[in-house]
Design a protein around this motif. Sequence first.
Motif, PDB file in Angstrom:
ATOM      1  N   LEU A 198      17.474  16.536  -2.579  1.00 19.85           N
ATOM      2  CA  LEU A 198      16.472  16.601  -3.646  1.00 19.85           C
ATOM      3  C   LEU A 198      15.148  17.109  -3.093  1.00 19.85           C
ATOM      4  N   THR A 199      14.411  17.798  -3.943  1.00 23.39           N
ATOM      5  CA  THR A 199      13.064  18.231  -3.546  1.00 23.39           C
ATOM      6  C   THR A 199      12.083  17.074  -3.716  1.00 23.39           C
ATOM      7  N   LEU A 200      10.933  17.207  -3.072  1.00 18.39           N
ATOM      8  CA  LEU A 200       9.882  16.192  -3.240  1.00 18.39           C
ATOM      9  C   LEU A 200       9.380  16.193  -4.676  1.00 18.39           C
ATOM     10  N   THR A 219       0.830  -1.199   0.000  1.00 19.61           N
ATOM     11  CA  THR A 219       0.000   0.000   0.000  1.00 19.61           C
ATOM     12  C   THR A 219       0.862   1.246   0.000  1.00 19.61           C
ATOM     13  N   ARG A 220       1.907   1.254   0.816  1.00 17.00           N
ATOM     14  CA  ARG A 220       2.785   2.430   0.881  1.00 17.00           C
ATOM     15  C   ARG A 220       3.456   2.673  -0.458  1.00 17.00           C
ATOM     16  N   SER A 221       3.868   1.606  -1.136  1.00 18.72           N
ATOM     17  CA  SER A 221       4.508   1.760  -2.438  1.00 18.72           C
ATOM     18  C   SER A 221       3.557   2.398  -3.443  1.00 18.72           C
ATOM     19  N   VAL A 222       2.321   1.909  -3.494  1.00 16.91           N
ATOM     20  CA  VAL A 222       1.364   2.445  -4.464  1.00 16.91           C
ATOM     21  C   VAL A 222       1.005   3.883  -4.120  1.00 16.91           C
ATOM     22  N   LEU A 223       0.795   4.183  -2.839  1.00 16.73           N
ATOM     23  CA  LEU A 223       0.457   5.555  -2.448  1.00 16.73           C
ATOM     24  C   LEU A 223       1.553   6.533  -2.863  1.00 16.73           C
ATOM     25  N   SER A 224       2.805   6.104  -2.789  1.00 21.68           N
ATOM     26  CA  SER A 224       3.900   7.005  -3.149  1.00 21.68           C
ATOM     27  C   SER A 224       3.881   7.360  -4.627  1.00 21.68           C
ATOM     28  N   CYS A 225       3.265   6.516  -5.454  1.00 25.19           N
ATOM     29  CA  CYS A 225       3.246   6.737  -6.907  1.00 25.19           C
ATOM     30  C   CYS A 225       2.136   7.672  -7.354  1.00 25.19           C
ATOM     31  N   LEU A 226       1.246   8.077  -6.447  1.00 25.40           N
ATOM     32  CA  LEU A 226       0.185   9.004  -6.818  1.00 25.40           C
ATOM     33  C   LEU A 226       0.775  10.349  -7.242  1.00 25.40           C
ATOM     34  N   PRO A 227       0.185  10.981  -8.256  1.00 26.80           N
ATOM     35  CA  PRO A 227       0.639  12.331  -8.604  1.00 26.80           C
ATOM     36  C   PRO A 227       0.370  13.285  -7.449  1.00 26.80           C
ATOM     37  N   ARG A 228       1.141  14.331  -7.367  1.00 26.19           N
ATOM     38  CA  ARG A 228       0.985  15.288  -6.285  1.00 26.19           C
ATOM     39  C   ARG A 228       1.094  16.701  -6.832  1.00 26.19           C
ATOM     40  N   ARG A 229       0.528  17.645  -6.090  1.00 25.53           N
ATOM     41  CA  ARG A 229       0.632  19.040  -6.488  1.00 25.53           C
ATOM     42  C   ARG A 229       2.070  19.512  -6.321  1.00 25.53           C
ATOM     43  N   ALA A 230       2.605  20.145  -7.337  1.00 28.85           N
ATOM     44  CA  ALA A 230       3.977  20.640  -7.281  1.00 28.85           C
ATOM     45  C   ALA A 230       4.085  21.753  -6.244  1.00 28.85           C
ATOM     46  N   THR A 231       5.171  21.712  -5.465  1.00 22.02           N
ATOM     47  CA  THR A 231       5.391  22.751  -4.458  1.00 22.02           C
ATOM     48  C   THR A 231       6.165  23.926  -5.026  1.00 22.02           C
ATOM     49  N   GLY A 232       6.843  23.707  -6.155  1.00 17.56           N
ATOM     50  CA  GLY A 232       7.579  24.790  -6.789  1.00 17.56           C
ATOM     51  C   GLY A 232       8.892  25.077  -6.075  1.00 17.56           C
TER      52      GLY A 232
END
Length: 441
Positions: free
Chosen positions: A403-405, A206-219
């Motif tokens: 590295l940034t997120l 579950t943790r592996s799949v959750l990490s692959c979700l797209p996310r809003r860029a923080t810039g």
Amino acid sequence: MSVTAHPAGAGIRSWLDEAGERLRIRAERVPLDALADWETDEDSGAVRHRSGRFFSVEGLDVRLPRHPVSHWQQPIIRQPETGVLGILVKRFGGVPHCLMQLKPEPGNWGGLQISPTVQATRSNYTGVHGGTRVPYLDHFLNAAARHRVVTDVHQSEHGSWFLRKRNRNMVVEVTEDVEAVPGFRWLPLAGLRQLLHVDDLVNMDTRSVLSCLPRRATGGTPAHPTADVLAWIERGRDDSGMTVERRPLGRLAGWRRDAGRITHESGRFFDVIGVRVEAAGREVGRWDQPMIAPHGVGVVAFLTARVDGVPHVLTQLRAEPGCADRAELAPTVQCTPGNYDALPAAARPAFLDDVLDADPRSIRFDTVLSDEGGRFHHSRSRHLVVELDEGAERPRRPGYRWLTLDQLHGLLRHGGRVNMQTRSLLACLSALTPATDTTAW
């Protein structure tokens, strides 16, 4: 058909109790020689299933120049097939929910853990074991024609214990009603992430799949441009000098087969054990298998800092014998501390003492989470996120990069660059987002 969504935090105990009455598993240790349907190859000593499917335990000879331990031999799991780890997502009132199951695995610490909608090897979902069909599998195998595919990427497994193993990590969004059969629930994504704060509840897949979700860029501007990071990864892979060769399992230096298990003469690292499993509510009710049983609880940790106001994490490029691409991005710290007790001080992992001795006020996340329970027996790692003080000097070391997120998630989208432990920690970082933020992936 009625479809019900559940608050993630509320009712988890009752869900666990209810599921525990139907989903039970008992794993009894037995000698490797006593495993039904498994055999030891006379020439190589490898432990294999008689069907030729599932997986085998084999031997490796590893050389890694310039490493504190430059040569070793070890057992490893070889499973040359790709499984499916998939989560179905549906929006209830505009809020994304995930269809999750409580799944018992023979190696799980504490029994039931929250697992993806589908968690199955190819041997399992093609019916080699002769069991019942995997629920919801068709939503993933035929996803592109029917649903919105949010993410679909092949990711590596544990590079120390799996030989070149990858699984397909998928998130598929549905719009029609999908009923949650017994053992499954629709949980809000934001609430599911908050459950990562609970020891040994949300499983590794579950943790592996959750990490692959797209996310809003923080810039913001990263400390190292992504093009430079990609060049650093490729250069590091070429320069690692790692060589990995197969060796007979029965003749590995430092390892012996004794008392029905394979163990290291030092008593450290891990054992290869046999287990006899009886399960209720699984596709198959009884089976035998070998497992890797590590010694001690591991530590996986990020040091984090702000660089010109932009959050960064300190990653290392880590070569591992089972990694298909020789090396991937790993957390700041990834080790089992007890394995280094008998080694010279120079071999102690960098930054380990920084995270273990961190001021409690700087610790943003601290939870013990289980590794994959289908192949590893009671394997657990303490997940730590430690934030450096504002203005504190950022440590620098060869083989490490801040590295940034945004950069890490960009690298995740292509697979083969971010290892399992880093993905697990990235999921944990998402648990630091307030549960009230119901719109973000």
